[in-house]
Design a protein around this motif. Structure first.
Motif, PDB file in Angstrom:
ATOM      1  N   ALA A 173      33.841  10.236  38.265  1.00  0.00           N
ATOM      2  CA  ALA A 173      33.444  11.112  39.374  1.00  0.00           C
ATOM      3  C   ALA A 173      31.955  11.017  39.671  1.00  0.00           C
ATOM      4  O   ALA A 173      31.509  11.357  40.772  1.00  0.00           O
ATOM      5  CB  ALA A 173      33.833  12.555  39.059  1.00  0.00           C
ATOM      6  N   LYS A 174      31.170  10.536  38.708  1.00  0.00           N
ATOM      7  CA  LYS A 174      29.724  10.381  38.913  1.00  0.00           C
ATOM      8  C   LYS A 174      29.410   9.139  39.734  1.00  0.00           C
ATOM      9  O   LYS A 174      28.277   8.962  40.190  1.00  0.00           O
ATOM     10  CB  LYS A 174      29.015  10.297  37.562  1.00  0.00           C
ATOM     11  CG  LYS A 174      29.173  11.547  36.698  1.00  0.00           C
ATOM     12  CD  LYS A 174      28.518  11.346  35.343  1.00  0.00           C
ATOM     13  CE  LYS A 174      28.717  12.550  34.441  1.00  0.00           C
ATOM     14  NZ  LYS A 174      28.101  12.354  33.093  1.00  0.00           N
ATOM     15  N   GLY A 175      30.394   8.263  39.912  1.00  0.00           N
ATOM     16  CA  GLY A 175      30.192   7.061  40.701  1.00  0.00           C
ATOM     17  C   GLY A 175      30.835   5.844  40.068  1.00  0.00           C
ATOM     18  O   GLY A 175      30.867   5.724  38.838  1.00  0.00           O
ATOM     19  N   PHE A 176      31.355   4.952  40.909  1.00  0.00           N
ATOM     20  CA  PHE A 176      31.930   3.700  40.416  1.00  0.00           C
ATOM     21  C   PHE A 176      30.790   2.812  39.911  1.00  0.00           C
ATOM     22  O   PHE A 176      29.789   2.644  40.599  1.00  0.00           O
ATOM     23  CB  PHE A 176      32.695   2.998  41.533  1.00  0.00           C
ATOM     24  CG  PHE A 176      33.637   1.928  41.058  1.00  0.00           C
ATOM     25  CD1 PHE A 176      34.966   2.218  40.820  1.00  0.00           C
ATOM     26  CD2 PHE A 176      33.180   0.637  40.847  1.00  0.00           C
ATOM     27  CE1 PHE A 176      35.834   1.227  40.375  1.00  0.00           C
ATOM     28  CE2 PHE A 176      34.034  -0.356  40.401  1.00  0.00           C
ATOM     29  CZ  PHE A 176      35.374  -0.061  40.165  1.00  0.00           C
ATOM     30  N   ARG A 194      39.489   9.286  43.900  1.00  0.00           N
ATOM     31  CA  ARG A 194      39.436   9.584  45.329  1.00  0.00           C
ATOM     32  C   ARG A 194      38.009   9.806  45.807  1.00  0.00           C
ATOM     33  O   ARG A 194      37.713   9.619  46.998  1.00  0.00           O
ATOM     34  CB  ARG A 194      40.296  10.811  45.639  1.00  0.00           C
ATOM     35  CG  ARG A 194      41.788  10.596  45.408  1.00  0.00           C
ATOM     36  CD  ARG A 194      42.591  11.862  45.603  1.00  0.00           C
ATOM     37  NE  ARG A 194      42.225  12.905  44.640  1.00  0.00           N
ATOM     38  CZ  ARG A 194      42.855  14.065  44.520  1.00  0.00           C
ATOM     39  NH1 ARG A 194      43.869  14.340  45.317  1.00  0.00           N
ATOM     40  NH2 ARG A 194      42.457  14.943  43.621  1.00  0.00           N
ATOM     41  N   LYS A 195      37.099  10.188  44.893  1.00  0.00           N
ATOM     42  CA  LYS A 195      35.704  10.436  45.257  1.00  0.00           C
ATOM     43  C   LYS A 195      34.898   9.152  45.375  1.00  0.00           C
ATOM     44  O   LYS A 195      33.826   9.150  45.991  1.00  0.00           O
ATOM     45  CB  LYS A 195      35.054  11.345  44.212  1.00  0.00           C
ATOM     46  CG  LYS A 195      35.729  12.696  44.052  1.00  0.00           C
ATOM     47  CD  LYS A 195      35.084  13.496  42.927  1.00  0.00           C
ATOM     48  CE  LYS A 195      35.798  14.818  42.714  1.00  0.00           C
ATOM     49  NZ  LYS A 195      35.216  15.594  41.574  1.00  0.00           N
ATOM     50  N   VAL A 196      35.392   8.058  44.780  1.00  0.00           N
ATOM     51  CA  VAL A 196      34.625   6.813  44.761  1.00  0.00           C
ATOM     52  C   VAL A 196      35.406   5.660  45.411  1.00  0.00           C
ATOM     53  O   VAL A 196      34.938   4.526  45.406  1.00  0.00           O
ATOM     54  CB  VAL A 196      34.249   6.433  43.314  1.00  0.00           C
ATOM     55  CG1 VAL A 196      33.421   7.541  42.675  1.00  0.00           C
ATOM     56  CG2 VAL A 196      35.492   6.157  42.466  1.00  0.00           C
ATOM     57  N   GLY A 219      49.246  -0.560  44.418  1.00  0.00           N
ATOM     58  CA  GLY A 219      49.005  -1.007  45.773  1.00  0.00           C
ATOM     59  C   GLY A 219      47.602  -0.682  46.215  1.00  0.00           C
ATOM     60  O   GLY A 219      46.770  -0.220  45.411  1.00  0.00           O
ATOM     61  N   PRO A 220      47.286  -0.911  47.490  1.00  0.00           N
ATOM     62  CA  PRO A 220      45.975  -0.511  47.996  1.00  0.00           C
ATOM     63  C   PRO A 220      45.764   0.979  47.753  1.00  0.00           C
ATOM     64  O   PRO A 220      46.623   1.797  48.086  1.00  0.00           O
ATOM     65  CB  PRO A 220      46.073  -0.828  49.495  1.00  0.00           C
ATOM     66  CG  PRO A 220      47.126  -1.899  49.590  1.00  0.00           C
ATOM     67  CD  PRO A 220      48.118  -1.573  48.521  1.00  0.00           C
ATOM     68  N   ALA A 221      44.625   1.317  47.171  1.00  0.00           N
ATOM     69  CA  ALA A 221      44.411   2.696  46.719  1.00  0.00           C
ATOM     70  C   ALA A 221      44.569   3.709  47.846  1.00  0.00           C
ATOM     71  O   ALA A 221      45.198   4.762  47.666  1.00  0.00           O
ATOM     72  CB  ALA A 221      43.032   2.817  46.076  1.00  0.00           C
TER      73      ALA A 221
END
Length: 255
Positions: A173-176, A194-196, A219-221
């Motif tokens: 959640a802090k970033g990919f 979903r946040k990244v 599949g595609p996210a």
């Protein structure tokens, strides 16, 4: 001296037990269970079924302990978890002292593998550091949900030349990670990806891996996220709990 075993029993399929785990189970006099709540009684039943199926060499018994409730405060996560581990260790230490005789062998049957996002080894270290109980422990590895996920989707965990990065939903959640194209995510109660999520990302998601209720979606996210969200809601409503794992990755860039 009491002996204690931390036995990885895999991700939910009795066939995931290794020969080493089965041999270890047959050395145990007392199996200790830290039972979290009524909704997860199914996990306790599975542990008992494992013993009934594989523990055939000697008499054994179960000791069930009510797991201390963890403070869900988010602002001081590390100290909250450390306090919880200390409370669990004290509870387990007292149970070992009263339920396991000198010279006997006790065990915890651990979901997946004791080395991956499990606190059992920390509990043993806390007990030993307290110095009130002579206890020697060993660790028996098990098949994780990560391995079950890869097998279920028939994918390697890493593409050619890629590292394998395992993390939690809290960290994602802090970033990919900027320098990575793929992450394996565990302990994610909020579908933090979903946040990244990026346009070109794909996901390989699984819940109740290894069990008869296993769910696999890939599949595609962006396309499959509604299906994953609904599957989580349906599973939690039916069973009272959910354990899921996923691989999130960018489409492979040209070399």
């Amino acid at each position: 001296m009491r002996e204690f075993l931390l036995i990885g029993i895999g991700a939910g399929d009795p066939d995931y037990l290794t020969l080493q785990a089965i041999k270890a189970i047959n050395r145990v006099d007392v199996f200790f269970v830290l039972d979290k709540r009524a909704e997860t009684a199914e996990l306790t039943r599975f542990r008992r079924q494992v013993c009934e199926q594989f523990a055939t060499d000697r008499p054994w018994r179960f000791v069930t302990l009510q797991d201390p409730v963890r403070d869900q405060g988010q602002e001081r996560y590390t100290s909250v978890v450390e306090d919880w581990h200390d409370a669990r260790a004290r509870l387990l230490e007292q149970a070992i002292r009263t339920e396991l005789e000198e010279g006997q062998c006790g065990a915890l049957l651990l979901w997946g593998d004791p080395a991956l996002y499990d606190s059992a080894m920390r509990l043993m270290e806390i007990i030993q550091a307290r110095g009130n109980l002579a206890l020697d422990y060993r660790v028996i590895p098990g098949i994780t949900s990560v391995q079950a996920l890869a097998a279920g989707h028939r994918i390697p965990l890493n593409r050619i030349g890629e590292p394998v990065h395992v993390t939690t939903g809290r960290q994602l959640a802090k970033g990919f990670p900027e320098d990575l194209d793929a992450v394996l995510v565990m302990l994610d109660g909020d579908l933090s990806y979903r946040k990244v999520m990026e346009e070109d990302m794909e996901i390989f998601w699984g819940a109740y891996l290894g069990t008869e209720d296993e769910i696999l979606i890939s599949g595609p996210a962006k396309d499959v996220t509604p299906r994953i969200e609904q599957a989580r809601l349906t599973g939690r409503a039916a069973k009272g709990w959910i354990m899921d794992t996923y691989l999130l990755r960018r489409t492979r860039r040209s070399d």
